[in-house]
Design a protein around this motif. Structure first.
Motif, short mmCIF file in Angstrom:
data_model
loop_
_atom_site.label_atom_id
_atom_site.label_comp_id
_atom_site.label_asym_id
_atom_site.label_seq_id
_atom_site.Cartn_x
_atom_site.Cartn_y
_atom_site.Cartn_z
N GLU A 89 0.86 -1.32 0.18
CA GLU A 89 -0.08 0.04 0.14
C GLU A 89 0.94 1.17 -0.02
O GLU A 89 0.48 2.44 -0.40
CB GLU A 89 -0.92 -0.20 1.22
N GLU A 90 2.04 1.11 0.48
CA GLU A 90 2.89 2.39 0.64
C GLU A 90 3.22 2.62 -0.76
O GLU A 90 3.48 3.90 -1.24
CB GLU A 90 3.96 2.02 1.37
N VAL A 91 3.80 1.61 -1.45
CA VAL A 91 4.17 1.87 -2.93
C VAL A 91 3.00 2.58 -3.63
O VAL A 91 3.22 3.58 -4.42
CB VAL A 91 4.77 1.00 -3.75
N LEU A 92 1.85 2.10 -3.44
CA LEU A 92 0.67 2.43 -4.03
C LEU A 92 0.35 3.86 -4.04
O LEU A 92 -0.09 4.71 -4.78
CB LEU A 92 -0.63 1.61 -3.95
N ARG A 93 0.59 4.24 -2.61
CA ARG A 93 0.37 5.72 -2.16
C ARG A 93 1.40 6.52 -3.00
O ARG A 93 0.86 7.57 -3.34
CB ARG A 93 0.44 5.74 -0.73
N CYS A 94 2.58 6.27 -3.01
CA CYS A 94 3.32 6.99 -3.62
C CYS A 94 3.17 7.02 -5.16
O CYS A 94 3.33 8.38 -5.72
CB CYS A 94 4.96 6.31 -3.71
N TYR A 95 2.59 5.97 -5.86
CA TYR A 95 2.24 6.05 -7.30
C TYR A 95 1.32 7.21 -7.24
O TYR A 95 1.33 7.87 -8.39
CB TYR A 95 2.00 4.62 -7.60
N GLU A 97 0.50 9.69 -5.53
CA GLU A 97 0.98 10.90 -5.24
C GLU A 97 1.68 11.48 -6.28
O GLU A 97 1.83 12.76 -6.34
CB GLU A 97 1.84 10.94 -3.89
N TYR A 98 2.31 10.86 -6.80
CA TYR A 98 3.19 11.07 -8.27
C TYR A 98 2.35 11.93 -9.14
O TYR A 98 2.83 12.90 -9.90
CB TYR A 98 3.95 9.78 -8.95
N PHE A 99 1.12 11.54 -9.22
CA PHE A 99 0.26 12.33 -10.43
C PHE A 99 -0.59 13.43 -9.72
O PHE A 99 -1.33 14.12 -10.38
CB PHE A 99 -0.57 11.20 -10.65
N GLU A 100 -0.21 13.72 -8.50
CA GLU A 100 -0.99 14.96 -7.88
C GLU A 100 -0.35 16.16 -8.21
O GLU A 100 0.57 16.44 -8.57
CB GLU A 100 -0.91 14.59 -6.33
N ARG B 93 -7.52 12.58 -11.26
CA ARG B 93 -7.88 12.20 -10.02
C ARG B 93 -8.72 10.92 -9.86
O ARG B 93 -8.50 10.09 -8.98
CB ARG B 93 -8.76 13.62 -9.42
N CYS B 94 -9.54 10.80 -10.91
CA CYS B 94 -10.20 9.36 -10.87
C CYS B 94 -9.13 8.34 -10.84
O CYS B 94 -9.41 7.21 -10.22
CB CYS B 94 -11.21 9.22 -12.05
N TYR B 95 -8.26 8.51 -11.86
CA TYR B 95 -7.50 7.50 -12.09
C TYR B 95 -6.56 7.27 -10.62
O TYR B 95 -6.32 6.17 -9.96
CB TYR B 95 -6.01 7.81 -12.94
N ARG B 96 -6.24 8.13 -9.77
CA ARG B 96 -5.60 8.09 -8.58
C ARG B 96 -6.39 7.38 -7.48
O ARG B 96 -6.03 6.33 -6.70
CB ARG B 96 -5.10 9.42 -7.94
N GLU B 97 -7.73 7.82 -7.62
CA GLU B 97 -8.69 7.33 -6.71
C GLU B 97 -8.98 5.71 -6.77
O GLU B 97 -9.39 4.96 -6.19
CB GLU B 97 -9.90 8.08 -6.67
N TYR B 98 -8.75 5.30 -8.08
CA TYR B 98 -9.11 3.83 -8.37
C TYR B 98 -8.18 3.08 -7.56
O TYR B 98 -8.42 1.92 -7.19
CB TYR B 98 -8.84 3.82 -9.69
N PHE B 99 -7.05 3.54 -7.16
CA PHE B 99 -6.04 2.70 -6.46
C PHE B 99 -5.95 2.98 -4.82
O PHE B 99 -5.24 2.49 -4.36
CB PHE B 99 -4.77 3.13 -7.05
#
Lengths: 100, 100
Positions: A89-95, A97-100, B93-99
DNA sequence: CAAACATATCGATAAATCTCGATATGTAGA
DNA sequence: TCTACATATCGAGATTTATCGATATGTTTG
């Protein structure tokens, strides 16, 4: 998280089977039968259960799980002859955040 | 956002040039010269500027931008003979939320 | 140690993607 | 309408990915 990792994670996520695996692992209890030797899903789900659910060959799924682990999406733990995989889940969170 | 779109977005993100383009478009002012006919970046950056920065062929970049638009990552706007591209923050944002 | 079984790795082939130059389409202005 | 220019699409060759069966490795148990 650097760009190289983002690329590899995105590659993993660009295949429907691998995306399914990642999603199934959100709720192992409702997507997989209970393990026999291990009484919980603390370390995730064993490779053979995942393989069975996908209907792809054992070698294909082993390769998929390995690439998902290498890019950090999954964490694998060996218990005896079984390998268990769970979401990182941590890597998923970083992933994300990269697109924020 | 359904799974099909996630796959296509992930495919777009799994190429370093396309990932760069998405990142450059976060700050057009600092990554591209000003446009001549349009005095702002409200609709993003024109395709030829993006192509020039990538050093890939015009046809390749046109294909890239088109696939990024089709999956929703970019919004394109035509002004005269120029096509401008900007990030689609809502899809991101939707893409991020998916994960999550 | 030998058999059984779970997983990993090794070729190989089919399908998809990358990337190009050539060409087509659309738009602005002489 | 003709030319110039920005972008889009087409067809093709090179590279990468998908997926398999066969085989290797590692682990448990008789």
């Amino acid at each position: 998280m650097d760009e190289l990792n983002i690329i590899d994670i995105s590659k993993s996520l660009s295949n429907p089977v691998r995306l399914n695996i990642l999603n199934w692992l959100k709720e192992p209890e409702s997507n997989f039968p209970p393990h026999e030797t291990v009484k919980h899903f603390n370390d995730g789900v064993c490779a053979s259960y995942i393989q069975e659910k996908t209907q792809l060959s054992q070698s294909t799924i082993s390769t998929y799980l390995s690439m998902m682990e290498k890019c950090g999406l999954l964490i694998s733990t060996r218990h005896g002859k079984w390998s268990y995989f769970k979401r990182n889940e941590e890597v998923l969170r970083c992933y994300r955040e990269y697109f924020e």
